[in-house]
Design a protein around this motif. Structure first.
Motif, short mmCIF file in Angstrom:
data_model
loop_
_atom_site.label_atom_id
_atom_site.label_comp_id
_atom_site.label_asym_id
_atom_site.label_seq_id
_atom_site.Cartn_x
_atom_site.Cartn_y
_atom_site.Cartn_z
N MET A 274 0.35 -1.62 -0.11
CA MET A 274 -0.01 -0.55 0.24
C MET A 274 0.82 1.15 0.11
SD MET A 274 -3.11 0.44 1.94
CE MET A 274 -3.98 2.06 1.86
N PHE A 275 0.40 1.80 -0.93
CA PHE A 275 1.22 3.46 -0.42
C PHE A 275 0.45 4.80 -0.41
CE2 PHE A 275 -0.55 2.04 -4.74
CZ PHE A 275 -1.15 3.59 -5.82
N HIS A 276 0.50 5.75 0.09
CA HIS A 276 0.55 6.97 0.16
C HIS A 276 0.01 8.11 -1.84
CE1 HIS A 276 -0.57 10.94 1.30
NE2 HIS A 276 -0.90 10.09 2.24
N VAL A 277 -1.00 8.35 -2.07
CA VAL A 277 -1.18 9.17 -2.65
C VAL A 277 -0.24 10.65 -2.57
CG1 VAL A 277 -2.75 10.75 -4.47
CG2 VAL A 277 -2.81 7.86 -3.54
N TYR A 278 0.44 11.12 -2.71
CA TYR A 278 0.70 12.37 -2.83
C TYR A 278 0.10 13.19 -4.25
CZ TYR A 278 4.21 10.12 0.31
OH TYR A 278 4.18 9.87 1.49
N PRO A 279 -0.32 15.09 -3.88
CA PRO A 279 -0.52 15.75 -5.29
C PRO A 279 0.81 16.26 -5.69
CG PRO A 279 -1.03 16.76 -2.64
CD PRO A 279 -0.29 14.80 -2.45
N THR B 219 13.50 20.12 -2.45
CA THR B 219 13.51 18.90 -0.95
C THR B 219 11.92 18.15 -0.89
OG1 THR B 219 15.22 19.18 -1.01
CG2 THR B 219 14.50 17.56 0.72
N HIS B 220 11.12 16.86 -1.49
CA HIS B 220 10.23 16.53 -0.87
C HIS B 220 9.74 16.19 0.72
CE1 HIS B 220 5.68 14.63 -0.89
NE2 HIS B 220 5.88 16.14 -1.83
N ARG B 221 9.68 16.95 1.77
CA ARG B 221 9.38 16.54 3.21
C ARG B 221 8.85 15.57 3.92
NH1 ARG B 221 8.59 22.90 3.40
NH2 ARG B 221 6.27 21.74 3.80
N ALA B 222 7.96 14.98 3.16
CA ALA B 222 7.18 13.71 3.40
C ALA B 222 7.71 12.51 2.63
CB ALA B 222 6.12 13.54 2.92
N THR B 223 8.10 12.35 1.59
CA THR B 223 9.35 11.41 0.84
C THR B 223 10.86 11.44 1.20
OG1 THR B 223 9.00 11.90 -1.05
CG2 THR B 223 7.62 10.87 -0.86
N GLY B 224 11.41 12.65 1.41
CA GLY B 224 12.73 12.54 1.33
C GLY B 224 13.45 12.78 -0.65
N GLU C 219 4.93 11.18 -9.84
CA GLU C 219 4.58 10.55 -10.37
C GLU C 219 4.82 8.67 -10.58
OE1 GLU C 219 3.17 12.96 -13.80
OE2 GLU C 219 1.69 14.14 -12.56
N GLU C 220 5.70 9.06 -10.95
CA GLU C 220 6.54 7.27 -11.51
C GLU C 220 6.51 6.65 -9.86
OE1 GLU C 220 10.87 7.02 -11.71
OE2 GLU C 220 10.47 8.14 -13.04
N ARG C 221 6.32 7.86 -8.81
CA ARG C 221 6.58 6.79 -7.61
C ARG C 221 5.45 6.38 -6.49
NH1 ARG C 221 10.40 7.67 -2.47
NH2 ARG C 221 9.19 7.21 -0.86
N GLN C 222 4.35 7.33 -7.81
CA GLN C 222 2.94 5.57 -7.16
C GLN C 222 2.06 5.53 -7.78
OE1 GLN C 222 1.58 10.29 -5.13
NE2 GLN C 222 0.93 10.11 -6.80
N ARG C 223 3.20 5.45 -9.52
CA ARG C 223 2.99 4.52 -10.11
C ARG C 223 2.56 3.48 -9.38
NH1 ARG C 223 5.48 5.64 -14.43
NH2 ARG C 223 4.63 7.29 -14.70
N PRO C 224 1.67 1.69 -9.46
CA PRO C 224 1.45 0.87 -9.26
C PRO C 224 3.09 -0.87 -10.28
CG PRO C 224 -0.08 1.16 -10.54
CD PRO C 224 0.38 1.87 -10.03
N ARG C 225 3.28 -0.82 -9.10
CA ARG C 225 4.80 -1.90 -9.94
C ARG C 225 2.99 -3.49 -9.94
NH1 ARG C 225 7.65 2.06 -9.86
NH2 ARG C 225 9.06 2.61 -8.31
N ILE C 226 4.48 -3.51 -11.38
CA ILE C 226 4.03 -4.56 -12.00
C ILE C 226 4.55 -5.56 -11.81
CG2 ILE C 226 2.47 -6.01 -13.96
CD1 ILE C 226 2.08 -3.03 -15.37
#
Length: 114
Positions: free
Chosen positions: A1-6, A41-46, A73-80
């Motif tokens: 499960m992952f967090h969605v970042y705007p 620097t994105h504070r939530a993800t680093g 967006e690339e980080r939030q893409r589900p891994r197949i």
């Protein structure tokens, strides 16, 4: 499960730390004396993104925010996940054939038994 970042610009400006630095490289006096490089620097993800291509700090800031949006967006893409498959019969025969040839070459190098 992952967090969605705007990934829209307003949210990124709110969620990122902005740091300016002197960018090295070609560009002359304007680039060498002015802090035109931008580091986000994105504070939530680093996640850290830099932009130093342009001589303008504003242009580098826009590029950095675009890169940060793409990276999130690339980080939030589900891994197949990859399905494990068995090698085909032809590929197995090719592999065994090359192993057989390699083995024969090595046997030819050894000393003959007397």
């Amino acid at each position: 499960m992952f967090h969605v970042y705007p990934t829209d610009r307003e949210s990124l400006e709110r969620d990122c730390d902005l740091h300016f630095f002197i960018a090295s490289g070609p560009g002359g006096q304007h680039r060498n004396k002015v802090e035109s490089g931008v580091r986000l620097t994105h504070r939530a993800t680093g996640v850290v993104v830099t932009a130093t291509e342009r001589r303008s700090q504003h242009a580098n800031r826009d590029v950095a925010f675009e890169r940060m949006a793409m990276r999130l967006e690339e980080r939030q893409r589900p891994r197949i996940s990859r399905k494990a498959t068995r090698p085909t019969l032809a590929s197995r025969e090719r592999r065994l054939g090359t192993k057989r040839i390699h083995s024969q070459r090595k046997q030819m190098r050894s000393m003959p038994n007397e």
